[in-house]
Motif scaffolding. Structure first.
Motif, PDB file in Angstrom:
ATOM      1  N   GLY A  31       0.821  -1.211   0.000  1.00 42.12           N
ATOM      2  CA  GLY A  31       0.000   0.000   0.000  1.00 42.12           C
ATOM      3  C   GLY A  31       0.852   1.256   0.000  1.00 42.12           C
ATOM      4  O   GLY A  31       0.551   2.230  -0.702  1.00 42.12           O
ATOM      5  N   ILE A  32       1.917   1.226   0.799  1.00 44.28           N
ATOM      6  CA  ILE A  32       2.832   2.373   0.834  1.00 44.28           C
ATOM      7  C   ILE A  32       3.460   2.594  -0.535  1.00 44.28           C
ATOM      8  O   ILE A  32       3.522   3.726  -1.038  1.00 44.28           O
ATOM      9  N   MET A  33       3.925   1.515  -1.161  1.00 39.86           N
ATOM     10  CA  MET A  33       4.565   1.627  -2.468  1.00 39.86           C
ATOM     11  C   MET A  33       3.583   2.115  -3.526  1.00 39.86           C
ATOM     12  O   MET A  33       3.945   2.919  -4.403  1.00 39.86           O
ATOM     13  N   ALA A  34       2.335   1.641  -3.466  1.00 38.66           N
ATOM     14  CA  ALA A  34       1.319   2.095  -4.426  1.00 38.66           C
ATOM     15  C   ALA A  34       1.109   3.599  -4.299  1.00 38.66           C
ATOM     16  O   ALA A  34       0.964   4.313  -5.309  1.00 38.66           O
ATOM     17  N   GLY A  35       1.093   4.091  -3.061  1.00 32.73           N
ATOM     18  CA  GLY A  35       0.953   5.525  -2.847  1.00 32.73           C
ATOM     19  C   GLY A  35       2.126   6.317  -3.389  1.00 32.73           C
ATOM     20  O   GLY A  35       1.952   7.385  -3.987  1.00 32.73           O
ATOM     21  N   ILE A  36       3.331   5.780  -3.197  1.00 31.50           N
ATOM     22  CA  ILE A  36       4.533   6.446  -3.724  1.00 31.50           C
ATOM     23  C   ILE A  36       4.505   6.471  -5.252  1.00 31.50           C
ATOM     24  O   ILE A  36       4.799   7.506  -5.877  1.00 31.50           O
ATOM     25  N   TYR A  37       4.134   5.339  -5.867  1.00 35.88           N
ATOM     26  CA  TYR A  37       4.025   5.286  -7.333  1.00 35.88           C
ATOM     27  C   TYR A  37       3.022   6.327  -7.833  1.00 35.88           C
ATOM     28  O   TYR A  37       3.258   6.994  -8.854  1.00 35.88           O
ATOM     29  N   ALA A  38       1.889   6.450  -7.124  1.00 39.31           N
ATOM     30  CA  ALA A  38       0.849   7.393  -7.542  1.00 39.31           C
ATOM     31  C   ALA A  38       1.356   8.838  -7.466  1.00 39.31           C
ATOM     32  O   ALA A  38       1.094   9.648  -8.369  1.00 39.31           O
ATOM     33  N   LEU A  39       2.079   9.168  -6.408  1.00 34.94           N
ATOM     34  CA  LEU A  39       2.597  10.526  -6.258  1.00 34.94           C
ATOM     35  C   LEU A  39       3.652  10.832  -7.318  1.00 34.94           C
ATOM     36  O   LEU A  39       3.684  11.940  -7.869  1.00 34.94           O
ATOM     37  N   ILE A  40       4.508   9.855  -7.616  1.00 32.15           N
ATOM     38  CA  ILE A  40       5.511  10.047  -8.666  1.00 32.15           C
ATOM     39  C   ILE A  40       4.809  10.224 -10.018  1.00 32.15           C
ATOM     40  O   ILE A  40       5.143  11.126 -10.800  1.00 32.15           O
ATOM     41  N   GLY A  41       3.822   9.356 -10.285  1.00 35.25           N
ATOM     42  CA  GLY A  41       3.067   9.460 -11.535  1.00 35.25           C
ATOM     43  C   GLY A  41       2.314  10.768 -11.638  1.00 35.25           C
ATOM     44  O   GLY A  41       2.221  11.361 -12.717  1.00 35.25           O
ATOM     45  N   GLY A  42       1.772  11.229 -10.503  1.00 40.68           N
ATOM     46  CA  GLY A  42       1.073  12.509 -10.500  1.00 40.68           C
ATOM     47  C   GLY A  42       2.020  13.662 -10.812  1.00 40.68           C
ATOM     48  O   GLY A  42       1.659  14.591 -11.547  1.00 40.68           O
ATOM     49  N   ALA A  43       3.231  13.597 -10.268  1.00 39.64           N
ATOM     50  CA  ALA A  43       4.227  14.639 -10.549  1.00 39.64           C
ATOM     51  C   ALA A  43       4.610  14.641 -12.026  1.00 39.64           C
ATOM     52  O   ALA A  43       4.761  15.705 -12.638  1.00 39.64           O
ATOM     53  N   VAL A  44       4.748  13.450 -12.613  1.00 44.07           N
ATOM     54  CA  VAL A  44       5.067  13.340 -14.035  1.00 44.07           C
ATOM     55  C   VAL A  44       3.938  13.928 -14.879  1.00 44.07           C
ATOM     56  O   VAL A  44       4.183  14.686 -15.836  1.00 44.07           O
ATOM     57  N   ALA A  45       2.682  13.598 -14.535  1.00 44.83           N
ATOM     58  CA  ALA A  45       1.528  14.116 -15.269  1.00 44.83           C
ATOM     59  C   ALA A  45       1.461  15.636 -15.175  1.00 44.83           C
ATOM     60  O   ALA A  45       1.187  16.321 -16.172  1.00 44.83           O
ATOM     61  N   TYR A  46       1.728  16.171 -13.991  1.00 40.25           N
ATOM     62  CA  TYR A  46       1.709  17.627 -13.805  1.00 40.25           C
ATOM     63  C   TYR A  46       2.772  18.294 -14.681  1.00 40.25           C
ATOM     64  O   TYR A  46       2.516  19.319 -15.321  1.00 40.25           O
ATOM     65  N   TRP A  47       3.956  17.688 -14.703  1.00 42.78           N
ATOM     66  CA  TRP A  47       5.040  18.238 -15.528  1.00 42.78           C
ATOM     67  C   TRP A  47       4.686  18.197 -17.012  1.00 42.78           C
ATOM     68  O   TRP A  47       4.945  19.149 -17.749  1.00 42.78           O
ATOM     69  N   LEU A  48       4.074  17.095 -17.450  1.00 40.56           N
ATOM     70  CA  LEU A  48       3.695  16.954 -18.855  1.00 40.56           C
ATOM     71  C   LEU A  48       2.691  18.025 -19.272  1.00 40.56           C
ATOM     72  O   LEU A  48       2.828  18.645 -20.328  1.00 40.56           O
ATOM     73  N   VAL A  49       1.682  18.223 -18.431  1.00 38.49           N
ATOM     74  CA  VAL A  49       0.648  19.216 -18.760  1.00 38.49           C
ATOM     75  C   VAL A  49       1.225  20.630 -18.693  1.00 38.49           C
ATOM     76  O   VAL A  49       0.968  21.472 -19.563  1.00 38.49           O
ATOM     77  N   ALA A  50       2.040  20.899 -17.672  1.00 40.89           N
ATOM     78  CA  ALA A  50       2.605  22.240 -17.487  1.00 40.89           C
ATOM     79  C   ALA A  50       3.518  22.635 -18.640  1.00 40.89           C
ATOM     80  O   ALA A  50       3.642  23.825 -18.968  1.00 40.89           O
ATOM     81  N   ASN A  51       4.155  21.639 -19.259  1.00 41.01           N
ATOM     82  CA  ASN A  51       5.091  21.932 -20.348  1.00 41.01           C
ATOM     83  C   ASN A  51       4.521  21.610 -21.734  1.00 41.01           C
ATOM     84  O   ASN A  51       5.260  21.595 -22.718  1.00 41.01           O
TER      85      ASN A  51
END
Length: 202
Positions: free
Chosen positions: A31-51
């Motif tokens: 569960g902890i790892m799934a949350g970390i993956y989600a936060l990393i993926g969310g950061a990647v998505a934010y960067w993609l949209v922002a750029n």
């Protein structure tokens, strides 16, 4: 037989029945790892949209396809990690990984999740993006609640939390990205940490 011994036997029988009908080897660390993956993926998505230079995403856009790939990778790594850590824990506990309880768990988890995934793909095909985050949270929460009958009861509380966040997300779609990260990222880490602490106490 004394009353104390009788009550002890009854408790042991109930425990055995619970173990036979529930898959209790879910790993808190997964569960902890799934949350970390989600936060990393969310950061990647934010960067993609922002750029991206786009004000909004379109279905046939390059950035949109990258975000779909991002979501797929989050799910993929979360599932692989969960399978590995849960299998490891089940073997340690002397519990079968693939038995009636685990099959029921997976089936009841997948029914709302697959239905929700198909519905989300349908509305995305119609270029309706506003409620995607809310729907992901709500259907995921329903899947957790549906599966909680066949595993540890704490899963139900996580499911209820995800549904509440999904409804808030539907009410305030402008905060969908942050609520998605809160639900799939932060809440998974909190939930996983609580389960992990309980595991260490046992």
């Amino acid at each position: 037989m004394s009353e104390k011994e009788y009550l002890k036997d009854i408790s042991e029988i109930k425990n055995l029945m619970s173990r036979s009908s529930r898959f209790i080897s879910l790993s808190g660390l997964s569960g902890i790892m799934a949350g970390i993956y989600a936060l990393i993926g969310g950061a990647v998505a934010y960067w993609l949209v922002a750029n991206s230079g786009q004000e909004y995403l379109i279905l046939d856009g390059y950035v949109f396809r990258l975000i779909l790939l991002d979501l797929f990778l989050i799910a993929f790594f979360s599932i692989i990690t969960a399978i590995y850590l849960t299998t490891k824990k089940a073997k340690k506990n002397g519990e079968k990984v693939w038995d009636t309880a685990s099959r029921r768990l997976i089936l009841n988890f997948l029914i709302p999740l697959v239905a929700g995934g198909i519905y989300i793909l349908i509305i995305l095909n119609q270029q309706k993006y506003g409620q995607t985050g809310a729907l992901m949270l709500i259907f995921y929460g329903l899947a957790l609640i549906n599966a909680s009958k066949y595993t540890i009861s704490n899963v139900r509380y996580l499911g209820v939390t995800e549904i509440i966040l999904g409804l808030i997300c539907a009410l305030f779609p402008g905060y969908g990205f942050w609520l998605w990260n809160l639900g799939f990222g932060v809440m998974h880490i909190i939930y996983g940490s609580l389960i992990y602490v309980q595991e260490k106490k046992q």
